[in-house]
Design a protein around this motif. Structure first.
Motif, PDB file in Angstrom:
ATOM      1  N   VAL A  42      37.811  49.886  40.101  1.00 35.64           N
ATOM      2  CA  VAL A  42      38.257  50.684  38.649  1.00 35.64           C
ATOM      3  C   VAL A  42      40.064  50.985  39.338  1.00 35.64           C
ATOM      4  CG1 VAL A  42      38.144  51.692  37.290  1.00 35.64           C
ATOM      5  CG2 VAL A  42      36.382  51.346  37.971  1.00 35.64           C
ATOM      6  N   ASP A  43      40.463  51.222  40.054  1.00 31.80           N
ATOM      7  CA  ASP A  43      41.570  51.646  40.457  1.00 31.80           C
ATOM      8  C   ASP A  43      42.574  49.808  40.504  1.00 31.80           C
ATOM      9  OD1 ASP A  43      41.323  54.215  39.907  1.00 31.80           O
ATOM     10  OD2 ASP A  43      41.669  54.487  42.314  1.00 31.80           O
ATOM     11  N   GLY A  44      42.082  49.055  41.180  1.00 35.02           N
ATOM     12  CA  GLY A  44      43.030  47.713  41.194  1.00 35.02           C
ATOM     13  C   GLY A  44      43.281  47.256  39.768  1.00 35.02           C
ATOM     14  N   LEU A  45      42.008  47.565  38.980  1.00 34.47           N
ATOM     15  CA  LEU A  45      42.130  46.347  37.491  1.00 34.47           C
ATOM     16  C   LEU A  45      43.444  47.487  36.416  1.00 34.47           C
ATOM     17  CD1 LEU A  45      40.847  44.084  36.356  1.00 34.47           C
ATOM     18  CD2 LEU A  45      39.197  45.365  35.812  1.00 34.47           C
ATOM     19  N   GLU A  46      43.431  48.825  36.974  1.00 31.67           N
ATOM     20  CA  GLU A  46      43.675  49.509  36.139  1.00 31.67           C
ATOM     21  C   GLU A  46      45.377  49.901  36.120  1.00 31.67           C
ATOM     22  OE1 GLU A  46      43.083  53.750  37.214  1.00 31.67           O
ATOM     23  OE2 GLU A  46      44.796  54.722  35.286  1.00 31.67           O
ATOM     24  N   ARG A  47      45.580  49.258  37.208  1.00 32.65           N
ATOM     25  CA  ARG A  47      47.079  48.687  38.062  1.00 32.65           C
ATOM     26  C   ARG A  47      47.339  47.436  36.818  1.00 32.65           C
ATOM     27  NH1 ARG A  47      46.796  48.328  44.141  1.00 32.65           N
ATOM     28  NH2 ARG A  47      46.460  46.456  43.222  1.00 32.65           N
ATOM     29  N   ARG A  48      46.273  46.947  36.395  1.00 34.91           N
ATOM     30  CA  ARG A  48      46.653  45.451  36.601  1.00 34.91           C
ATOM     31  C   ARG A  48      46.815  45.834  34.675  1.00 34.91           C
ATOM     32  NH1 ARG A  48      46.543  40.662  39.679  1.00 34.91           N
ATOM     33  NH2 ARG A  48      46.060  41.342  41.915  1.00 34.91           N
TER      34      ARG A  48
END
Lengths: 167, 376
Positions: free
Chosen positions: B59-65
């Motif tokens: 989720v954090d990784g996707l939020e970054r994108r």
């Protein structure tokens, strides 16, 4: 006439900036940040209240991060509270301290004591690491600005040393 | 005068310790009384927390994108549910295709004959006293089916409860994923100024310990899946005629996350497939393990293969991988598994290692606080 659509579109146009954001805007570490970035940052900061004479941290205590004074005043000292106490700096609203703890695992090099009832914003290594994971662009911006601030301080210290030696 | 004040201080410290002991005992008693009412909610929250820790990085990784927390949570959750759905759906469809082929191939009479043959084989293997009571194998099987049907209402109730708990875990996981960082901040805010930085480190270290444990567990599960698949493929080389080996491997790996029960759950589909594919084959019926031990339909071969996989996983992979990830000695991992299993059964074993990891972090921080009390 109240219209939900227009209300939604213009939502936030006249929003008052919080006290925390107004404080952060005074700090050189967050120079050049956009309003959206300040809102993101605000979520990471821990708001704490300290009474008069209360230690924020003690000399040689493990350090986890930096503090920004939102309201009140803080003195940075070495030595105990008794007669050998030496005040290194007196800080007020908008000033920050303890930022070196964000970079190393060394213990604190001085005491930080609230001289009046103070409200501080804390920003810690764990939060910075998490920000670097979630929003590396913003994390890098903070690190770059912190580097600039520390570099500037080092330059000033060198200048003072040079002047001391010249005399 | 000084001595007098010192003894008063000693008495006060003594009284304060007694007071703390009484408060502690009363709190423990209170939890003991209300535990039956809150245990289900606690369990749901624990599972939701574990799933959150597992999905947080994605989720954090996707939020970054994509710059949106809500959308990231939605995409990850929907993606996960779709993946699970596709896996279960395609497994069920392949299994039912297998069942249709099986029923087309075998008539009712053949099935009864095969059951009776199998029963006779087992009866011959069991000592005299026990064999006398076993009777007709197919009628035993019929009475077992009847018993299952009679208990269907109870099973439906249990299934309903399970589905409700699963839905609750899903909802709590979504909420926790969306608000995780805010919840963490709220938790830290409860620490007093004196212990604030220590508290922050404590929460951060617990989070790190739990996520490392889960990563270790999933690596162990993946290794079981790969080893099971390899084992089944080797059995196929010896003529076991097993299909759906990839699915069976994945199921064995996932089941492995549940201690004790898991390994047996992994075996069931493999035995079922072996039975379905080989029924009617005299060669499979007469098969012997190592040419000595009778193993109709390769059942014993499959059991031995899974036991080998479990032994490698249990004695080599999990203690090294999971122990290393939580920073606990392999022997301590085993001791904690035994204690967890004794206290709460399989569920206790599931939570034993992360709980030990959390206790270790808390103990370390407490020792640190005791050593550096003068600096706080």
């Amino acid at each position: 006439m109240k219209n939900a659509l227009w209300k939604n579109i213009f939502q936030g146009w006249n929003r008052q900036e919080s006290e925390a954001i107004l404080t952060l805007k005074q700090v050189p570490v967050f120079k050049g940040f956009t309003d959206k970035e300040f809102q993101e940052l605000e979520k990471l900061f821990h708001r704490r209240t300290y009474d008069v004479g209360e230690f924020i941290f003690k000399n040689r205590a493990p350090g986890e991060g930096m503090y920004i004074i939102m309201n009140g005043a803080v003195k940075i000292t070495v030595g105990t509270r008794a007669e050998n106490e030496k005040i290194l700096a007196e800080l007020s609203s908008g000033n920050f301290f303890g930022e070196l703890a964000l970079f190393d695992d060394e213990p604190r090099s001085a005491n930080a004591i609230a001289t009046v009832q103070s409200e501080l914003l804390g920003f810690f290594t764990a939060d910075l690491m998490m920000l670097n994971d979630r929003n590396p662009q913003l994390g890098n911006k903070i690190l770059f600005n912190l580097g600039s601030v520390i570099g500037e301080r080092l330059r000033q210290t060198n200048q003072l040393l040079f002047e001391e030696k010249s005399e | 005068m000084n001595q007098e004040s010192e003894s008063t201080l000693d008495n006060l410290t003594y009284l304060y310790r007694i007071y703390r002991l009484i408060v502690g005992l009363l709190s423990a008693g209170f939890v003991w009384i209300i535990w039956p009412y809150i245990s289900n909610v606690v369990l749901i929250l624990v599972f939701a927390f574990l799933f959150t820790t597992l999905l947080l990085k994605s989720v954090d990784g996707l939020e970054r994108r994509i710059n949106s927390r809500g959308l990231s949570v939605l995409i990850v959750t929907v993606g996960l549910l779709t993946g699970i759905g596709i896996f279960i759906g395609s497994f069920i469809s392949k299994l039912s295709q297998q069942a249709i082929d099986f029923s087309n191939r075998i008539g009712q009479d053949t099935l009864t004959t095969e059951f009776n043959k199998l029963g006779q084989k087992f009866t011959a293997l069991v000592p005299g006293g026990l064999a006398a009571g076993s009777g007709d194998f197919s009628s035993t099987l019929s009475s077992f089916v009847q018993m299952v049907v009679e208990n269907l209402a109870g099973m439906a109730g249990a299934l309903g409860g399970f589905l409700l708990n699963t839905a609750m875990i899903l909802i709590f996981t979504i909420i926790l994923l969306a608000e995780y960082h805010n919840f963490k901040k709220l938790l830290v805010s409860f620490f007093s100024n004196k212990y604030f930085e220590i508290g922050l480190t404590l929460v951060h270290n617990i989070e790190k310990s739990v996520s490392s444990y889960l990563r270790g567990q999933f690596l162990a599960a993946a290794s079981v899946a790969v080893m099971s698949f390899a084992g089944l493929t080797i059995l196929n080389l010896f003529g076991a005629n097993l299909t759906l080996t990839v699915f069976i491997g994945i199921i064995a790996g996932l089941a492995n996350l549940i201690p004790l029960v898991g390994p047996f759950v992994g075996m069931v589909p493999a035995i079922l497939i072996a039975f379905m594919n080989n029924i009617g084959s005299d060669a499979a019926m007469a098969h012997q393990l190592f040419g000595v031990i009778p193993s109709p339909f390769y059942v014993l071969d499959i059991v031995v293969m899974f036991i080998i996989v479990q032994q490698i996983e249990g004695n080599l992979i999990t203690p090294t991988l999971v122990g290393k990830s939580v920073g606990i000695h392999p022997m301590m991992v085993m001791i904690s598994l035994i204690i967890g299993g004794t206290l709460m059964g399989p569920l206790g074993m599931l939570f034993a290692v992360p709980a030990t990891g959390i206790l270790k972090v808390i103990a370390q921080e407490m020792m640190f606080v005791r050593r550096n009390a003068h600096l706080l």
